[in-house]
Motif scaffolding. Structure first.
Motif, PDB file in Angstrom:
ATOM      1  N   VAL A  61      21.122  31.065  66.134  1.00 55.39           N
ATOM      2  CA  VAL A  61      21.928  31.731  67.163  1.00 55.39           C
ATOM      3  C   VAL A  61      21.105  32.814  67.860  1.00 55.39           C
ATOM      4  N   CYS A  62      20.354  33.584  67.084  1.00 56.86           N
ATOM      5  CA  CYS A  62      19.541  34.669  67.663  1.00 56.86           C
ATOM      6  C   CYS A  62      18.453  34.123  68.577  1.00 56.86           C
ATOM      7  N   GLY A  65      20.024  32.622  71.698  1.00 58.85           N
ATOM      8  CA  GLY A  65      20.516  33.696  72.568  1.00 58.85           C
ATOM      9  C   GLY A  65      19.396  34.364  73.343  1.00 58.85           C
ATOM     10  N   LEU A  95      24.688  27.281  71.969  1.00 60.35           N
ATOM     11  CA  LEU A  95      25.349  28.470  71.408  1.00 60.35           C
ATOM     12  C   LEU A  95      26.823  28.216  71.115  1.00 60.35           C
TER      13      LEU A  95
END
Length: 105
Positions: A61-62, A65, A95
């Protein structure tokens, strides 16, 4: 295997291929390096998720993103859909899939 693993792996491959294409077309070493590192991190996060490591999803996710933000800035600067716009759309979908898994919906 769940959809977030597939999404992380696919977006990772896409990041690597995009980095290679950026290098081939524009001789951009930055594209090659950033695409390779981010793609490798996404592939590793998919592997770690497959191994049952919950932080693999957080890492995916990081990284995704950050890529979406980087490509949004590039799109704002160039106003060209390829490759920035495409990577934003695919990153947002990635995402969404990951958030669905992360939030347990």
């Amino acid at each position: 295997m769940n959809l977030s693993i597939i999404a992380a792996f696919a977006y990772g491959i896409l990041a690597i291929v995009g980095g290679i294409m950026g290098y081939v077309q524009a001789r951009s070493k930055v594209s090659l390096l950033s695409g390779g590192i981010s793609g490798l991190l996404l592939i590793l996060s998919a592997y770690w998720q497959l191994q049952g490591q919950p932080w693999g999803l957080t890492l995916a996710v990081c990284v995704t993103g950050v890529l979406v933000v980087v490509f949004a800035l590039r799109f704002a600067k160039t106003r060209k859909f390829m490759p920035a716009g495409l990577m934003i759309v695919l990153g947002a979908l990635t995402l969404a899939v990951m958030a669905h898994q992360l939030l347990g919906l």
